[in-house]
Motif scaffolding. Structure first.
Motif, PDB file in Angstrom:
ATOM      1  N   THR A  40       0.778  -1.326  -0.080  1.00 19.99           N
ATOM      2  CA  THR A  40       0.150   0.041   0.194  1.00 19.99           C
ATOM      3  C   THR A  40       0.896   1.171  -0.084  1.00 19.99           C
ATOM      4  N   GLY A  41       2.254   1.172   0.674  1.00 14.33           N
ATOM      5  CA  GLY A  41       2.882   2.442   0.797  1.00 14.33           C
ATOM      6  C   GLY A  41       3.606   2.867  -0.572  1.00 14.33           C
ATOM      7  N   ALA A  42       3.851   1.639  -1.412  1.00 16.07           N
ATOM      8  CA  ALA A  42       4.329   1.732  -2.631  1.00 16.07           C
ATOM      9  C   ALA A  42       3.604   2.050  -3.494  1.00 16.07           C
ATOM     10  N   MET A  43       2.049   1.629  -3.391  1.00 17.91           N
ATOM     11  CA  MET A  43       0.985   2.066  -4.379  1.00 17.91           C
ATOM     12  C   MET A  43       0.847   3.495  -4.234  1.00 17.91           C
ATOM     13  N   SER A  44       0.706   4.145  -3.033  1.00 17.68           N
ATOM     14  CA  SER A  44       0.565   5.573  -2.664  1.00 17.68           C
ATOM     15  C   SER A  44       1.677   6.336  -2.966  1.00 17.68           C
ATOM     16  N   SER A  45       3.050   6.097  -2.917  1.00 17.41           N
ATOM     17  CA  SER A  45       3.956   6.865  -3.167  1.00 17.41           C
ATOM     18  C   SER A  45       4.057   6.920  -4.719  1.00 17.41           C
ATOM     19  N   ARG A  46       3.531   5.733  -5.603  1.00 16.83           N
ATOM     20  CA  ARG A  46       3.767   5.620  -7.184  1.00 16.83           C
ATOM     21  C   ARG A  46       2.504   6.689  -7.508  1.00 16.83           C
ATOM     22  N   VAL A  47       1.595   6.670  -6.975  1.00 20.13           N
ATOM     23  CA  VAL A  47       0.253   7.360  -7.461  1.00 20.13           C
ATOM     24  C   VAL A  47       0.307   8.952  -7.157  1.00 20.13           C
ATOM     25  N   LEU A  48       0.784   9.201  -5.712  1.00 22.97           N
ATOM     26  CA  LEU A  48       0.643  10.406  -5.377  1.00 22.97           C
ATOM     27  C   LEU A  48       2.041  11.319  -5.580  1.00 22.97           C
ATOM     28  N   LEU A  49       3.133  10.437  -5.816  1.00 18.24           N
ATOM     29  CA  LEU A  49       4.590  11.216  -5.916  1.00 18.24           C
ATOM     30  C   LEU A  49       5.173  10.832  -7.304  1.00 18.24           C
ATOM     31  N   GLY A  50       4.604   9.771  -7.808  1.00 16.13           N
ATOM     32  CA  GLY A  50       5.530   9.509  -9.029  1.00 16.13           C
ATOM     33  C   GLY A  50       6.660   8.597  -8.782  1.00 16.13           C
ATOM     34  N   ILE A  51       6.804   7.960  -7.554  1.00 14.98           N
ATOM     35  CA  ILE A  51       7.981   7.199  -7.261  1.00 14.98           C
ATOM     36  C   ILE A  51       7.732   5.786  -7.580  1.00 14.98           C
ATOM     37  N   ALA A  59      -3.131   9.101   5.653  1.00 10.44           N
ATOM     38  CA  ALA A  59      -4.508   8.511   5.635  1.00 10.44           C
ATOM     39  C   ALA A  59      -4.523   7.457   4.759  1.00 10.44           C
ATOM     40  N   ALA A  60      -3.693   7.135   3.627  1.00 13.53           N
ATOM     41  CA  ALA A  60      -3.916   6.077   2.868  1.00 13.53           C
ATOM     42  C   ALA A  60      -3.678   4.849   3.508  1.00 13.53           C
ATOM     43  N   ARG A  61      -2.541   4.837   4.284  1.00 20.62           N
ATOM     44  CA  ARG A  61      -1.688   3.660   4.283  1.00 20.62           C
ATOM     45  C   ARG A  61      -2.319   2.786   5.239  1.00 20.62           C
ATOM     46  N   GLU A  62      -2.514   3.065   6.461  1.00 19.85           N
ATOM     47  CA  GLU A  62      -3.177   2.026   7.374  1.00 19.85           C
ATOM     48  C   GLU A  62      -4.391   1.431   6.963  1.00 19.85           C
ATOM     49  N   THR A  63      -5.235   2.409   6.543  1.00 18.37           N
ATOM     50  CA  THR A  63      -6.732   2.206   6.194  1.00 18.37           C
ATOM     51  C   THR A  63      -6.679   1.058   5.062  1.00 18.37           C
ATOM     52  N   THR A  64      -6.266   1.445   3.882  1.00 15.32           N
ATOM     53  CA  THR A  64      -6.164   0.557   2.739  1.00 15.32           C
ATOM     54  C   THR A  64      -5.606  -0.819   3.150  1.00 15.32           C
ATOM     55  N   ALA A  93      -8.788   4.579  -2.685  1.00 16.44           N
ATOM     56  CA  ALA A  93      -8.609   3.532  -2.096  1.00 16.44           C
ATOM     57  C   ALA A  93      -9.455   2.538  -2.422  1.00 16.44           C
ATOM     58  N   GLU A  94     -10.580   2.658  -3.283  1.00 19.50           N
ATOM     59  CA  GLU A  94     -11.309   1.480  -3.674  1.00 19.50           C
ATOM     60  C   GLU A  94     -10.722   0.972  -5.149  1.00 19.50           C
ATOM     61  N   LEU A  95      -9.981   2.014  -5.790  1.00 21.54           N
ATOM     62  CA  LEU A  95      -9.362   1.626  -7.031  1.00 21.54           C
ATOM     63  C   LEU A  95      -8.149   0.601  -6.331  1.00 21.54           C
ATOM     64  N   MET A  96      -7.309   1.266  -5.431  1.00 27.15           N
ATOM     65  CA  MET A  96      -5.998   0.244  -5.077  1.00 27.15           C
ATOM     66  C   MET A  96      -6.769  -0.877  -4.609  1.00 27.15           C
ATOM     67  N   ALA A  97      -7.677  -0.995  -3.774  1.00 26.52           N
ATOM     68  CA  ALA A  97      -7.872  -2.252  -3.248  1.00 26.52           C
ATOM     69  C   ALA A  97      -8.434  -3.331  -4.429  1.00 26.52           C
ATOM     70  N   LEU A  98      -9.288  -2.732  -5.338  1.00 28.75           N
ATOM     71  CA  LEU A  98      -9.786  -3.407  -6.307  1.00 28.75           C
ATOM     72  C   LEU A  98      -8.826  -4.292  -7.193  1.00 28.75           C
ATOM     73  N   THR A  99      -7.738  -3.235  -7.363  1.00 29.26           N
ATOM     74  CA  THR A  99      -6.542  -3.697  -8.362  1.00 29.26           C
ATOM     75  C   THR A  99      -5.960  -4.886  -7.717  1.00 29.26           C
ATOM     76  N   VAL A 100      -5.337  -4.513  -6.352  1.00 26.50           N
ATOM     77  CA  VAL A 100      -4.805  -5.520  -5.692  1.00 26.50           C
ATOM     78  C   VAL A 100      -5.656  -6.957  -5.590  1.00 26.50           C
ATOM     79  N   MET A 101      -6.977  -6.714  -5.130  1.00 32.87           N
ATOM     80  CA  MET A 101      -7.442  -7.942  -5.344  1.00 32.87           C
ATOM     81  C   MET A 101      -7.561  -8.718  -6.644  1.00 32.87           C
ATOM     82  N   ALA A 102      -7.937  -7.982  -7.607  1.00 31.73           N
ATOM     83  CA  ALA A 102      -7.940  -8.734  -9.033  1.00 31.73           C
ATOM     84  C   ALA A 102      -6.779  -9.173  -9.080  1.00 31.73           C
ATOM     85  N   CYS A 103      -5.261  -8.740  -8.994  1.00 32.05           N
ATOM     86  CA  CYS A 103      -4.261  -9.212  -9.372  1.00 32.05           C
ATOM     87  C   CYS A 103      -4.037 -10.564  -8.323  1.00 32.05           C
ATOM     88  N   VAL A 104      -4.251 -10.339  -7.050  1.00 29.41           N
ATOM     89  CA  VAL A 104      -4.043 -11.798  -6.083  1.00 29.41           C
ATOM     90  C   VAL A 104      -5.020 -12.606  -6.762  1.00 29.41           C
TER      91      VAL A 104
END
Ligand code: HEM
Length: 396
Positions: free
Chosen positions: A102-113, A209-214, A347-358
């Motif tokens: 989740t940390g990696a997804m957030s930093s990728r989307v929010l910061l482009g890292i 706000a994104a990390r622990e919750t998602t 949050a919903e997009l991140m969760a759906l994408t992870v669930m689909a990939c898993v």
């Protein structure tokens, strides 16, 4: 009742929360400690009234709606290697892995890292130092706590990193799409008055706000599917369709089964335990007058276990949201009113994408069974490392 040792009015029931949210603006402020004010500066939950509304207005378009499809390739780029590893080797610590992802997804989307980016290591180290500072004493004793000073220093380091990334994002944008929200956020805050807070403060809050919750939501989705093979198989069938049509991840009705799994997990395992407010003037809730200065709290899961609304409320039954027996509007997991979650669509997009990939990789299994001990702060999660595996489905 006492919350953290202080007398607090606790608002309950679905209708009670509706009344709280309707009465909130101008009467109830988010209760934040001096520590939170120091660390987060002028971010959303530290702002009030018009400045708060103005900051939300600038942030929202980049975190929702038409912006979302642009983030899907970046999310897949981060998620695929992680889920590939889980499929091959499983993991000894599901929640730890999901938090990292989740940390990696957030930093990728929010910061482009991107994960291999030179800034990735710097970011993670400084961010962890900053997060640790939130555990320092909330009042004057924070000044004698090492974590506080390390967190302040990490905040400066993160702000410098954000400024550098913002410049790069503007360049990448000229060259082509960067799959990150940063360029849009920079543009949205370019002409913002100082009172709405600097973008750097908002970025830090979004990342927190994104990390622990998602991560909590994802962990409980996987725990529940591991215990419910039939639902896991249904969800996996839908997940496989995503490989051929990624647009389903962002289409409102694209993935009904996976969305029902998310909703039912949020109902049973609402990530946030309590949200705190302070009355800034007298306010009446449920017929009770609450004086200025009184603490008020709500639990997002109020009403989630009401058997009238959710028959057999303790059972994991995502089908209730599919068959129309239950409505998502009866869930307050993302809060409501003036401070309703601004990151919900992401949050919903991140969760759906992870669930689909898993689920494209296999069906979840917990080799040692479900968690036996649970913590509720900062978000609901297993206390102990939870072994997790993915079973390949036999070819049909
Ligand atoms: C499953 C995941 C999530 C859940 C359950 C969740 C839940 C919540 C809740 C209950 C609130 C209201 C807090 C209050 O009333 O004081 C909130 C606020 C907030 N959330 Fe989320 N959240 C999630 C993910 C995210 C993500 C991914 C982001 C950012 C990208 C985010 C950003 C925010 C922000 C900025 C606020 C404060 C809004 C304001 O004060 O105006 N959240 N969230």
């Amino acid at each position: 009742m006492a919350v953290d040792g202080v007398e607090t009015v606790l608002v309950g029931t679905w209708a009670g929360l509706g009344e709280l949210f309707a009465a909130e603006r101008g009467r109830l402020d988010v209760l934040n400690t001096p520590l939170v004010h120091d660390l987060f500066g002028r971010t959303l939950f530290n702002l009030t009234a018009d400045h708060h509304g103005e900051a939300r207005r600038r942030l929202r378009p980049v975190l929702s709606g038409r912006a979302l499809p642009g983030y899907v390739p970046s999310l897949l780029e981060v998620i695929a290697p992680a889920t590939g590893r889980w499929a091959l080797h499983g993991t000894e610590d599901l929640h730890g892995q999901v938090r990292e992802l989740t940390g990696a997804m957030s930093s990728r989307v929010l910061l482009g890292i991107a994960p291999g980016d030179a800034d990735a290591v710097t970011f993670v180290a400084a961010f962890e130092e900053f997060v640790a500072a939130t555990g320092a004493p909330p009042g004057p004793a924070r000044y004698t706590d090492r974590r506080y000073w390390a967190g302040r220093s990490a905040r400066r380091e993160l702000h410098a990193l954000f400024a550098r990334r913002a410049t790069q994002a503007a360049d990448v944008n000229r060259a082509g799409p960067g799959g990150s929200a940063l360029a849009g956020l920079v543009a949205a805050f370019a002409d913002a008055p100082a009172e709405v807070g600097p973008l750097a403060d908002h970025l830090l809050a979004l990342l927190i706000a994104a990390r622990e919750t998602t991560a909590s939501l994802l962990t409980w989705c996987l725990v529940e599917l591991a215990g419910n093979r039939e639902h896991a198989e249904l969800a996996a069938a839908e997940a496989r369709a995503v490989s051929a049509d990624r647009d389903r991840l962002v289409a409102r009705d694209g993935l009904p089964v996976l969305r029902a799994v998310l909703a039912e997990s949020l109902r049973l395992h609402s990530p946030n335990l309590l949200s705190m407010r302070e009355a800034v003037c007298p306010v009446t809730l449920g017929g009770h007058r609450i004086e200025a200065g009184t603490r008020v709290a709500y639990s997002p899961s109020a009403g989630h276990f009401d058997p009238e609304t959710f028959p057999r409320p303790l059972a994991f039954r995502p089908g209730r949201f599919l068959a129309g027996q239950a409505s998502r509007s009866r869930l307050w997991a993302f809060g409501g009113g003036a401070h309703a979650c601004l990151g919900r669509p992401l949050a919903e997009l991140m969760a759906l994408t992870v669930m689909a990939c898993v689920l494209q990789r296999g069906l979840p299994r917990l080799p040692d069974g479900p968690p036996t001990r649970i913590t509720f702060r900062p978000a609901k999660a297993p206390t102990d490392p939870l072994p997790f595996a993915l079973d390949q489905e036999p070819p049909s």
